[in-house]
Design an enzyme around this catalytic site. Structure first.
Site, PDB file in Angstrom:
ATOM      1  N   GLU A 172       0.452  -1.108   0.214  1.00  0.00           N
ATOM      2  CA  GLU A 172      -0.126   0.094  -0.165  1.00  0.00           C
ATOM      3  C   GLU A 172       0.946   0.999  -0.140  1.00  0.00           C
ATOM      4  O   GLU A 172       0.717   1.741   0.796  1.00  0.00           O
ATOM      5  CB  GLU A 172      -1.111  -0.012   1.063  1.00  0.00           C
ATOM      6  CG  GLU A 172      -1.368  -0.900   1.188  1.00  0.00           C
ATOM      7  CD  GLU A 172      -3.105  -0.839   2.154  1.00  0.00           C
ATOM      8  OE1 GLU A 172      -2.951   0.586   3.222  1.00  0.00           O
ATOM      9  OE2 GLU A 172      -3.797  -1.879   2.189  1.00  0.00           O
ATOM     10  N   GLU A 370      -4.570  -8.450   0.779  1.00  0.00           N
ATOM     11  CA  GLU A 370      -5.901  -7.844   2.436  1.00  0.00           C
ATOM     12  C   GLU A 370      -7.038  -8.029   1.757  1.00  0.00           C
ATOM     13  O   GLU A 370      -7.844  -7.517   0.862  1.00  0.00           O
ATOM     14  CB  GLU A 370      -5.104  -6.722   2.293  1.00  0.00           C
ATOM     15  CG  GLU A 370      -3.827  -7.159   3.324  1.00  0.00           C
ATOM     16  CD  GLU A 370      -3.156  -6.143   4.134  1.00  0.00           C
ATOM     17  OE1 GLU A 370      -4.175  -4.696   4.604  1.00  0.00           O
ATOM     18  OE2 GLU A 370      -2.052  -5.481   3.911  1.00  0.00           O
TER      19      GLU A 370
END
Ligand code: BG6
Length: 467
Positions: A172, A370
């Site tokens: 991320e 995720e």
């Protein structure tokens, strides 16, 4: 007795079932055996009040000491794969230079333990945890940190690449940009769009340089990146709302997705950066490196959608520049929420991402790296047998998996599903407020682990390769 006939949603053979976690959030042992400080250790030292209930990163969930037990539990609940990250400041305490032999020993032990137990380790190199010594010289703002990162990546490939066959350069990467330089939820808590752009650019360059090094070293696994792709949905089909969603998408998704997969930056974003005077410093040759070193595999983190609309009011010209000069966030009436985290739950988003990757990004090999649900006060769901009855989590996973399944049926190359996360861990400034794990961690009892109902359910899911 097998449930084989009852499986409605069956996944392709060899599907990766598992979960993900990061070093700083789970290892603990933050100041032992030679580990250097990272920005979280430092920030907690200077501003403990910024962390939920004042809980810092020094102990987290003690994976450093309990990894054997944890890997047994992963095996027990049906993991065939797991994504971890290496702590840069544990391996190279100053960020550059000397390697910490104790860290090498630890990561070797962990990787070997995974392999011996049939759980494939996927390894990330950077999960929000900049070594403090490098932050002191500016962190990702400073190009020297890109050099340091490349050297660190090479060290990891040399040390562990014989056994680790799936690497991820960043997790991320937009989040440290947002948290550290726009919205004040990561150190160094600056509000400076110019720096934010430079940080983003250097992160992308560092990823491409690590990929280049990986290939040049003749490593034979796959290397990719993990992105939080948050689809941008316009409030309506009105052209002004549509334009707002295209620009939000360029800022928050395509800024990393396009260079990582296609080797180029989205024109809409470049144009805004030029017009607003925020182009980063780019050196000769950089763009070729980015062009020629794209990812083999993409991890997709998905939690929530982003809904946007055209701006309601003129922006304040005196205010610091923020991406939302071009759009407003839109709160959709009737949306379904996870109130603990304040995030909308929109299951179809996961399908929209996978179809977008299929149609517009060459159907790159990918997986859900995720997805998950953080819930506060889960202890109240613990029953008399001691098990947390987290049916809401099972439902959450199922509702998302149905859409993943549909995308695969339509041709997506999604290869697996990893939940965030294996066991309750330390969620940055939220510390231990929201619990995400398949396994609960009792902080009052030296981190005692107990499998939740979702963990037991996941075992069956993995055994049946579907549900
Ligand atoms: C992702 C991160 O942003 O979401 C994790 O990769 C993080 O590190 C997870 O913990 C859940 O978000 P949060 O903010 O609730 O911890």
């Amino acid at each position: 007795m097998s449930n084989i006939n009852k499986v409605k949603y069956r996944f392709p053979e060899g599907f990766w079932w598992g979960s993900a976690a990061s070093a700083t959030q789970t290892e603990g042992a933050a100041d032992v055996e030679g580990k250097g400080k990272n920005i979280w250790d430092h920030w907690y030292e200077v501003e403990p009040n910024r962390f939920f209930n004042g809980v810092g990163p020094e102990k987290t969930s003690q994976f450093y000491y309990k990894y054997k037990e944890d890997i047994q539990l992963m095996k027990e609940i049906g993991h065939n794969s797991f994504r971890m990250s290496i702590s840069w400041s544990r391996l190279i305490p100053n960020g550059v230079g000397e390697v910490n032999p104790k860290a090498v020993e630890f990561y070797n032990n962990v990787i070997n333990e995974f392999i011996e137990n049939g759980v494939e380790p996927f390894v990330g190199l950077f999960h929000f945890d900049m070594p403090m010594e490098l932050q002191k010289i500016g962190g990702w703002v400073n190009r020297e940190v890109v050099d340091a990162y490349e050297a660190y990546a090479k060290t990891c490939f040399e040390l562990f690449g014989d056994r680790v066959k799936k690497w991820f350069t960043h997790n991320e990467p937009i989040v440290p940009v947002e948290g550290g330089y726009l919205y004040d939820f990561h150190y160094p808590n600056e509000i400076d769009f110019g720096k934010a752009v430079q940080v983003g650019y250097h992160t992308i360059l560092s990823s491409a340089r690590a990929i280049k090094a990986y290939k040049e070293m003749g490593q034979d696994g796959k290397i990719g990146i993990v992105l939080n792709l948050t689809p941008s949905y316009p409030r309506s089909e009105n052209p002004a709302d549509l334009k707002a969603s295209v620009l939000a998408d360029a800022f928050f998704n395509r800024s990393f997705l396009d260079p990582s997969v296609k080797g180029e930056f989205p024109q809409e974003l470049v144009q805004i950066l030029k017009e607003e005077g925020f182009m980063p410093v780019i050196e000769d040759g950089d763009l070729d490196i980015i062009k020629n070193n794209t990812v083999d595999i993409l991890g997709v983190n998905y939690y929530q959608p982003r809904r946007v609309k055209a701006k309601e009011n003129l922006p304040n010209p005196e205010a610091p520049f923020m991406p939302d000069r071009y759009f407003d966030n839109y709160v959709m009436p009737g949306r379904k929420m996870n109130p603990h985290r304040g995030w909308e739950i929109y299951e179809k988003g996961i399908y929209d991402i996978l179809i977008n990757l299929k149609e517009n990004y060459g159907n790159i090999e990918c997986f859900i790296s995720e997805n998950g649900m953080g819930v506060e006060g889960e202890e109240k769901f613990r029953d008399e047998t001691g098990i947390i009855q987290d049916d809401y989590r099972i439902e959450f996973i199922q509702d998302h998996l149905k859409w993943v399944h549909k995308a695969i049926e339509e041709g997506s190359k999604a290869k697996g599903y990893h939940l965030w996360t294996f066991m309750d861990n330390w969620s940055w400034t939220n510390a231990y407020k929201n619990r995400y794990g398949f396994v609960s961690v009792n902080l009052d009892k030296d981190g005692e682990r107990t499998i939740k109902k979702s963990g037991q359910w996941f075992k069956k899911l993995s055994e049946n390769n579907g549900f």
